[in-house]
Scaffold this active site. Structure first.
Site, PDB file in Angstrom:
ATOM      1  N   ASN A  12       0.799  -1.235   0.000  1.00 18.80           N
ATOM      2  CA  ASN A  12       0.000   0.000   0.000  1.00 18.80           C
ATOM      3  C   ASN A  12       0.829   1.281   0.000  1.00 18.80           C
ATOM      4  O   ASN A  12       0.280   2.377  -0.115  1.00 18.80           O
ATOM      5  CB  ASN A  12      -1.016   0.016   1.174  1.00 18.80           C
ATOM      6  CG  ASN A  12      -1.933  -1.182   1.116  1.00 18.80           C
ATOM      7  OD1 ASN A  12      -2.581  -1.394   0.095  1.00 18.80           O
ATOM      8  ND2 ASN A  12      -1.982  -1.981   2.167  1.00 18.80           N
ATOM      9  N   ALA A  76       1.915  -3.111   6.675  1.00 16.18           N
ATOM     10  CA  ALA A  76       1.162  -3.984   7.580  1.00 16.18           C
ATOM     11  C   ALA A  76       1.860  -5.322   7.831  1.00 16.18           C
ATOM     12  O   ALA A  76       1.613  -5.965   8.863  1.00 16.18           O
ATOM     13  CB  ALA A  76      -0.239  -4.214   7.021  1.00 16.18           C
ATOM     14  N   HIS A  79       3.496  -6.159  11.222  1.00 13.04           N
ATOM     15  CA  HIS A  79       2.757  -6.645  12.386  1.00 13.04           C
ATOM     16  C   HIS A  79       2.422  -8.130  12.290  1.00 13.04           C
ATOM     17  O   HIS A  79       1.896  -8.700  13.246  1.00 13.04           O
ATOM     18  CB  HIS A  79       1.468  -5.827  12.537  1.00 13.04           C
ATOM     19  CG  HIS A  79       1.685  -4.349  12.359  1.00 13.04           C
ATOM     20  ND1 HIS A  79       2.531  -3.631  13.179  1.00 13.04           N
ATOM     21  CD2 HIS A  79       1.223  -3.464  11.429  1.00 13.04           C
ATOM     22  CE1 HIS A  79       2.553  -2.368  12.770  1.00 13.04           C
ATOM     23  NE2 HIS A  79       1.765  -2.245  11.706  1.00 13.04           N
ATOM     24  N   ASP A  86      12.344 -13.663   9.412  1.00  8.51           N
ATOM     25  CA  ASP A  86      13.373 -14.676   9.170  1.00  8.51           C
ATOM     26  C   ASP A  86      14.327 -14.242   8.064  1.00  8.51           C
ATOM     27  O   ASP A  86      15.535 -14.527   8.134  1.00  8.51           O
ATOM     28  CB  ASP A  86      12.725 -16.019   8.810  1.00  8.51           C
ATOM     29  CG  ASP A  86      12.093 -16.705  10.012  1.00  8.51           C
ATOM     30  OD1 ASP A  86      12.315 -16.236  11.158  1.00  8.51           O
ATOM     31  OD2 ASP A  86      11.378 -17.710   9.819  1.00  8.51           O
ATOM     32  N   ILE A 100       6.164   5.774   8.717  1.00 11.52           N
ATOM     33  CA  ILE A 100       5.855   7.188   8.521  1.00 11.52           C
ATOM     34  C   ILE A 100       5.064   7.700   9.727  1.00 11.52           C
ATOM     35  O   ILE A 100       5.350   8.751  10.284  1.00 11.52           O
ATOM     36  CB  ILE A 100       5.051   7.356   7.215  1.00 11.52           C
ATOM     37  CG1 ILE A 100       5.917   6.900   6.035  1.00 11.52           C
ATOM     38  CG2 ILE A 100       4.557   8.786   7.045  1.00 11.52           C
ATOM     39  CD1 ILE A 100       5.134   6.590   4.770  1.00 11.52           C
ATOM     40  N   SER A 101       4.068   6.938  10.113  1.00 11.55           N
ATOM     41  CA  SER A 101       3.215   7.330  11.244  1.00 11.55           C
ATOM     42  C   SER A 101       3.806   6.795  12.548  1.00 11.55           C
ATOM     43  O   SER A 101       4.636   5.885  12.548  1.00 11.55           O
ATOM     44  CB  SER A 101       1.802   6.773  11.042  1.00 11.55           C
ATOM     45  OG  SER A 101       1.826   5.347  11.042  1.00 11.55           O
ATOM     46  N   ARG A 106      -1.400   4.654  17.468  1.00  7.59           N
ATOM     47  CA  ARG A 106      -2.532   4.208  16.638  1.00  7.59           C
ATOM     48  C   ARG A 106      -3.160   2.937  17.230  1.00  7.59           C
ATOM     49  O   ARG A 106      -3.003   2.655  18.414  1.00  7.59           O
ATOM     50  CB  ARG A 106      -2.045   4.021  15.196  1.00  7.59           C
ATOM     51  CG  ARG A 106      -1.483   5.336  14.608  1.00  7.59           C
ATOM     52  CD  ARG A 106      -1.022   5.169  13.177  1.00  7.59           C
ATOM     53  NE  ARG A 106      -2.133   4.797  12.309  1.00  7.59           N
ATOM     54  CZ  ARG A 106      -1.970   4.319  11.061  1.00  7.59           C
ATOM     55  NH1 ARG A 106      -0.755   4.176  10.552  1.00  7.59           N
ATOM     56  NH2 ARG A 106      -3.025   4.001  10.337  1.00  7.59           N
ATOM     57  N   ARG A 110      -1.168  -2.293  15.756  1.00 13.14           N
ATOM     58  CA  ARG A 110       0.051  -1.734  15.147  1.00 13.14           C
ATOM     59  C   ARG A 110       1.181  -1.594  16.169  1.00 13.14           C
ATOM     60  O   ARG A 110       2.281  -1.170  15.838  1.00 13.14           O
ATOM     61  CB  ARG A 110      -0.234  -0.369  14.512  1.00 13.14           C
ATOM     62  CG  ARG A 110      -1.216  -0.421  13.371  1.00 13.14           C
ATOM     63  CD  ARG A 110      -1.385   0.940  12.710  1.00 13.14           C
ATOM     64  NE  ARG A 110      -2.663   1.021  12.035  1.00 13.14           N
ATOM     65  CZ  ARG A 110      -2.906   0.582  10.798  1.00 13.14           C
ATOM     66  NH1 ARG A 110      -1.944   0.051  10.089  1.00 13.14           N
ATOM     67  NH2 ARG A 110      -4.109   0.680  10.270  1.00 13.14           N
TER      68      ARG A 110
HETATM   69  C1  DQA Z   1       3.090   2.119   8.236  1.00 10.17           C
HETATM   70  C2  DQA Z   1       2.319   1.740   9.501  1.00 10.17           C
HETATM   71  C3  DQA Z   1       1.644   0.393   9.329  1.00 10.17           C
HETATM   72  O1  DQA Z   1       0.927   0.056  10.501  1.00 10.17           O
HETATM   73  C4  DQA Z   1       0.680   0.435   8.159  1.00 10.17           C
HETATM   74  O2  DQA Z   1       0.090  -0.844   7.962  1.00 10.17           O
HETATM   75  C5  DQA Z   1       1.306   0.935   6.924  1.00 10.17           C
HETATM   76  C6  DQA Z   1       2.202   2.077   7.005  1.00 10.17           C
HETATM   77  C7  DQA Z   1       3.703   3.526   8.334  1.00 10.17           C
HETATM   78  O3  DQA Z   1       4.617   3.808   7.556  1.00 10.17           O
HETATM   79  O4  DQA Z   1       3.283   4.345   9.160  1.00 10.17           O
HETATM   80  O5  DQA Z   1       1.023   0.468   5.824  1.00 10.17           O
HETATM   81  O6  DQA Z   1       4.157   1.192   8.079  1.00 10.17           O
END
Ligand code: DQA
Length: 139
Positions: A12, A76, A79, A86, A100-101, A106, A110
């Site tokens: 994503n 994601a 997580h 591995d 990034i976040s 959150r 996460r």
């Molecule tokens: C992320 C945080 C993850 O929890 C989320 O699933 C992402 C982006 C981030 O960069 O903040 O896809 O990795």
């Protein structure tokens, strides 16, 4: 060891700039990559993005014995993925986990990282600047 750092973005993250901009900002990663390359002119910065777990693992295998470091935003999969953990444990190049976040501010799902324990360190919550900080950590 060559001065190559690989940035690897997971699922994503190809949608950065369009995806939930209130969380991830409105800049595409391709745009930010130009900024990063200008900020680190002496570093060879390679960039890959994949939505597929196996492909992320293949890239870790491909570069993980020769790159100076890998900056990994596994999205994601951070997580959930024992397989990516591995792969990181199997290679010799240091891997820095980035987000990034601020994942700790959150949803609780996460807050757990499958990969943090085998990474050199974790940087999260600084927006796209998290990648800049991760590159600095290899110097
Ligand atoms: C992320 C945080 C993850 O929890 C989320 O699933 C992402 C982006 C981030 O960069 O903040 O896809 O990795």
């Amino acid at each position: 060891m060559e001065n190559r750092i690989v940035i690897l973005n997971g699922p994503n993250l190809n949608l950065l700039g369009k995806r939930e901009p209130s969380i991830y900002g409105d800049e595409s990663f391709e745009g930010y990559l130009e900024t990063l390359r200008a900020q680190f002119p002496d570093v060879t910065l390679d960039y890959y993005q994949s939505n597929s777990e196996g492909e992320l693992i293949n890239i870790i295998h491909q570069y993980g014995f020769e790159a100076k470091g890998i900056v990994l935003n596994a999205g994601a999969y951070t997580h959930t993925s024992v397989a990516i953990r591995d792969a990181i444990a199997a290679v010799t190049s240091p891997v820095v986990e980035v987000h990034i976040s601020n994942v700790h501010a959150r949803e609780s799902f996460r807050h757990t990282s499958m990969i943090a324990g085998v990474c050199k360190g974790v940087i999260c919550g600084f927006g796209l600047k998290s990648y800049h900080l991760a590159i600095l950590s290899f110097e």
